[in-house]
Structure formats: C-alpha cells, structure tokens
Design a protein around this motif. Structure first.
Motif, short mmCIF file in Angstrom:
data_model
loop_
_atom_site.label_atom_id
_atom_site.label_comp_id
_atom_site.label_asym_id
_atom_site.label_seq_id
_atom_site.Cartn_x
_atom_site.Cartn_y
_atom_site.Cartn_z
N VAL B 77 0.83 -1.19 0.00
CA VAL B 77 0.00 0.00 0.00
C VAL B 77 0.87 1.25 0.00
CG1 VAL B 77 -1.82 1.24 1.19
CG2 VAL B 77 -1.82 -1.24 1.19
N ILE B 78 1.96 1.18 0.76
CA ILE B 78 2.86 2.32 0.78
C ILE B 78 3.41 2.57 -0.61
CG2 ILE B 78 5.11 3.09 1.56
CD1 ILE B 78 4.50 1.69 4.22
N GLU B 233 8.48 3.31 7.31
CA GLU B 233 8.06 4.02 8.50
C GLU B 233 8.76 3.48 9.75
OE1 GLU B 233 3.81 4.64 8.81
OE2 GLU B 233 3.99 4.69 10.99
N ILE B 289 -0.46 11.39 2.71
CA ILE B 289 -0.62 11.48 4.15
C ILE B 289 0.12 12.68 4.75
CG2 ILE B 289 -0.08 10.29 6.31
CD1 ILE B 289 -0.38 7.68 4.76
#
Lengths: 346, 346
Positions: B77-78, B233, B289
């Motif tokens: 997804v990233i 992340e 984001i």
DNA sequence: TTGTAAGCGTTATCAA
DNA sequence: TTGATAACGCTTACAA
C-alpha cells in the motif's frame, strides 16, 4: 524468432511446435523434448496477437475506474484510494490464471468511448467497472451486446434484466448499521448522519443502515440529524457545520465516507470541540489516511482485496466457461474501532 | 462484423475499407463517405490483433512497478503512493496518442518473467520501469535485446552503455539540499539526517544533498547525526530512537522519505517532545498522508505527474520514431513548507 | 504421432 | 482510384 524457424531447427512441422507450446497430449516424448530444447535455446515466445487471431483467448481484462465527476485534480487522488488497492489485488488474482490487467480511468478527458473500443476491437475479453454511476447506460449497452463484465457496487441494477452480467457489491446497509450500532453501544443517543450522494446507491443504502440501527435502539429518527454530503471532504466539513450550528446535543456522527468524516473532524476541531471527548465520529471505507489522521478514525472497512478477487475470479469464469445467468455477490464489512469514537460517560 | 462484410455492403474491396479506416489519401470522397456510412451503421471496429499481426503498432505500453522487497502486505500500500498517481498521469498522457497502458506490479508472486513475456510476445511495444533496483540485470538484458524502455529514478546507470534507453530521474541531490537548507534557514544548527536505503541511488544522492547544504553553511558533518533507514516508517522510528537516545541538542531532522519522517514523528511524540517546537522535521516525497498527519509534514515534492508525462512522451517517441542515443531527463523538486518545521528561537 | 493446409482479420504491394 | 493477392504468425481440423 517464430514457430516456422523453430520448426525448421527441430526438424518438425509448425503444427508440432504449436502442439508442444500448447501442451497437447498426442506428441511423443522424444519430439516434445527436442522441440522444447530448441524453444529454450532460442527463447521463442509465441506472438500474442497471432495466437489471438488464430482463436486463442488473449487473457486480458480491463479494469475501468470511473473518476468522480469533479474537475479538481485533487479528487482524482482521492478516488485513487480505490484505484491502487483494487488494481493491485485484481492483478494478484488474475495472475493465477495468467491474465493481464489493463487499467483505465474514465473521466472527462478519457470518455467511455475508450473503454468501449477495447471491447469492440477485442483487446480485452472482459471488463470490471468501478464507480460507474455516470455510465450506467453505456454499460447496459455493452452487456446487451454480449460483452462480459462485472460491475462493482451497483447493487441497484441487480434485478434489471439487461443480459448476463455479474455484480459484486459490498454490504452497504450492513456496514452503516454496524457503524451506527457501535455508537449506540458506546452509549450515544444523539447520533447524526452525514449522508453520501443520494443519487448513488451506496449513499442511499447507508442511510437505510443508519435508520435501521436508530429505530432498532428505540431512538427517534430526527430529520435535523440527517444531512446530505457528496462523499467529499469539503461536503463533510459543510455538513458538520450545518449539523452543529444550532445543536449542542449531538455526541456522535456517522459519516458515509472517511473523506466526509475527515472534513467533519476538521470543522469540529475548528470550533474547539474535542474528538472523541465531545463528539465521536465514525467513517466508512477505511482509506489509508483513516489510521494516520489524529485522532485516528473509527470506520467501516470493506475488503477491497475480497472485492477484487471475487470480481476477477467470476469474470474469468464468465469468460472461459460462460455463466447460465447473472450473478450477484456480496462482500462483508468490518467495524474498525480506533480513537475517534469513545464510550459516553453517563 | 469484419472488414469483409463491410466491404460487401459498401460494394468495395476489403483493401478499400482498410484504406478508409486508416485515413489514406488516395480514396475518392464518394467511396470514402459510402464506406464510413456503412462502418458507422454496423459499428465496425477493426480487430486489434489482426491489425497488429498485419504490421500496425499495437499502441500498448507496459508500466511496471517493482514492489519494495518486503513481505508485509502493508508495504504494498505504501508503494501505491507512487503507483496510482503515476499510472493515472501516464494514462492521461498516453491517451493523447491513443496508447493504452498495461500496469503490472512486480513482486515476489509476480516475478520479472511476467514483464519479460509481455515484451517477448509483443503484447506491448515499450515499457516504463519504476523502483526497479532489484531487477536491474533483467532490465539491462531487455535493453540489450533492443526492447524500448524508460527507467525511472535509476540515474546511476546513466553512463553504463547497454543499449539505447531513456532515464527519467528526479533531482535527488537538489531536493535533499533544499530540505536541509530550509532547516538551516530556519536557524537550525544541529541537523540530523535519516538516510534511505543506501543501496538505492536515491538514498545515496539525498545523503549527498544533505551534506552539501551542511558544508555550505559551514557546519560540521557529524557521523552521529547520520543514521541509515530503508525508506519505511518503522525504520524512521528506529532511526529517530538511535539519534535522540543520547542527544538532546538535535533540533532538526531531515528524513529521506515521508514514511521515515512519519515514523520519526511517532517516536518523538512518544518520548514527549513536541514537533515542531522541540524538533523540526522535513520529509521527502510529499505523499498524500503528509498533508493530513498532524502536524502536517514539511517535505520535498517531486511531481509524479511530470515524471509520468515525460516518461510516456519520450517512450512513445522512442517507439514511433526511434532515438539516436540514450536520453537522460530530470524532473525538478519543490519544497513544501507545512507545520512540522519551525523557525528556531535564539 | 506427425504433417498439410485452411483460416483468423487485417494491412501492404502491386497491377489494373 | 480501386482491387486482387500475399503476408503477418499462429492454431486446428483433417489427412497421412
């Protein structure tokens, strides 16, 4: 390098090469091995269009994403909350059957004609349509012409007989019911709802789900607690403004999309109320941002992965074996509890 | 409905139909009109694979996104922060030339073979590779074999002659320089850097950009201020931990990706420091984001839209007119100032 | 088990 | 300006 050359090198005929390539049974092991050896040696791969022309399926599926009907470039990105996960999941599944996926966003620039042409010129053997509210007539026409397709989230057409097709739908009513019930179980009594676009079935069905939960809890349905947005963040902002302007009793809001929930949160913060201490919020969709925003958003997750796999799976079945009549599949929803909703203190 | 039938109805030959369809000049207006009329009436569209087989280009481009080499589904997804905008922008541009885009995510399930096959069997006439670090050898092989392709962000191969190809690259050094300089201009002196994967050129180049700005400002390069992540992340979180464990002087951090910046923010909040009051953060990429997280993230934006259009444009040119030698294009970066960075109080 | 030959739907060549 | 014919590369009856 073509089959003729391979045939020559292997001292067999082109049809023998073809039979080996297509794994036919009536070939002696010896010949098969010889041909395979040459094929490997020269890296021969049959040309797709020639195979296709000769009658083989081209194993290509179109995935059509209809962009929301706004002009802003921003919105396209929002729509992509759907695009990328769906396309990726569809690919995963298509892979197992050696299908390829051709994605196309249909919007103002790229009209429906582009999609239609892919069917007409036989580039694709089937298609999946997402967010197709604006092109329903065109889609019906394709179905009527016998093209094989899957429509996502257009439950409302379930009973309109226009030819064989497949619908994959999330359980909108169920999801909205779960969202609202969650707030009720958390002790909320004054629960508002920000509807999505009421011209879209998902908007309509989610309102029904909200009402069902409210009624079931013995609460009154207040029209002033129901306001209509259009699934976008801005409309969520405006809706929250409308709801909270002359009302300080509302403690819970269920928004029909995460984007609207995020817009509502923005307004609520602006007027100095705290989430979830003063107002609990529940969204719908579980877009990626939902877990990153603060407070993180309680929401209803629809497994796009499930949707995509069911869609691809049934489409391939439709293409390869045909289906007797239209099919209707549903995908379940799931409540994801995060920080934006809180048990009320009595 | 095929050209033979159209020919019969229009009382002309198939070749005449073909000439009309392909807009050839040597056809009388009268014949042309007659043929067009019949074509419209019966909705005739030439079959793609037949045209292709007869020598026409199939106008199909592959866009290959290599998924980062982790197992987790999350990461896919990233990666999609890139996927969706790029694919959409590529489509927009391809449209103008009536090209279609076939997207393929290459990952553990879907190996490079899938991509290769699309070239070999002539499903596509060219391809664009994104995030291809892991498949460099295979890509070189394709280039060597004469397939036409564009590589995104693989500047490091600029001078390795392996055959004609096109590279489109963002200005990594420039971007990292801007990010670091921004912190310097805000009065920061103790500026740390969370590197990306140093096996990737972007990770390496961004470190260079950081160093350049630091040196230019007359500041020392402290090795204890530089820590290596891998663009994810979690690695940002761990890196921040490493950096801040025994250090309370750092006031600014430049992370080589937004995801790492977000991870770092998480750690900083956890230990009770405030952003940007205690520590300013600058990321890289401007993923969606970045503007939703709080505080919103100051970052370096690379226009994916520009990248995609340049890539598609030059690839189509490569396919249709060929190029004399390899090309190298760059796309500029832009500093986007948001809330996570703040002018230091002296 | 293998090979011959027709056919898929176009475009391109060349002759009329 | 048009049409007949070959060619593209493959699959598939059908014949051998």
């Amino acid at each position: 390098m073509n089959s003729k050359e391979i045939a020559k090198m292997a001292r067999v005929s082109r049809s023998t090469v073809s039979k080996v390539v297509n794994d036919y049974a009536n070939i002696s092991d010896k010949t098969r091995e010889k041909v395979i050896e040459i094929i490997k040696k020269y890296g021969y791969v049959p040309q797709a269009s020639a195979r296709n022309l000769a009658g083989k399926s081209n194993k290509m599926i179109g995935v059509f994403i209809t962009d929301v009907n706004h002009d802003s470039k921003e919105l396209r990105v929002i729509e992509s909350d759907y695009f990328s996960p769906f396309a990726t999941a569809a690919m995963d599944y298509a892979d197992k059957f050696e299908y390829n996926i051709l994605t196309l966003v249909i919007d103002k620039n790229r009209k429906f004609d582009k999609a239609r042409k892919l069917f007409y010129n036989k580039t694709i053997s089937g298609g999946i349509f997402i967010g197709a509210e604006n092109n329903v007539q065109e889609i019906f026409e394709l179905i009527r012409s016998g093209y094989k397709l899957v429509i996502i989230d257009q439950e409302r057409y379930k009973d309109r007989v226009v030819g064989k097709h497949i619908i994959v739908n999330s359980k909108n009513l169920e999801g909205a019911y779960k969202a609202t019930k969650h707030l009720i179980e958390y002790g909320h009594r004054e629960i508002a709802h920000i509807c999505g676009d009421m011209n879209k079935f998902s908007g309509f069905k989610r309102l029904e789900g909200y009402k069902k939960a409210i009624v079931e809890a013995g609460l009154p349905i207040r029209t002033e607690y129901i306001t209509e947005g259009d699934f976008t963040e801005d409309s969520g902002y405006e809706s929250a403004k409308k709801l909270l302007k002359n009302n300080n009793k509302i403690t819970g809001i269920f928004a029909s999309s995460d984007n609207m929930a995020i817009g509502a949160m923005r307004f609520i913060k602006e007027i100095g109320l705290r989430i979830p201490d003063d107002i609990s919020i529940v969204g719908y969709d579980d877009i990626k941002i939902a877990s990153y925003i603060s407070p993180s958003l309680t929401t209803i997750r629809v497994s796009i992965l499930d949707m995509a796999s069911i869609a691809v799976k049934s489409l391939i079945n439709f293409i390869e074996k045909d289906i007797k009549s239209s099919r209707y599949n549903t995908v379940s929803t799931e409540l994801v509890i995060r920080q934006s909703s809180k048990r009320i203190k009595e």
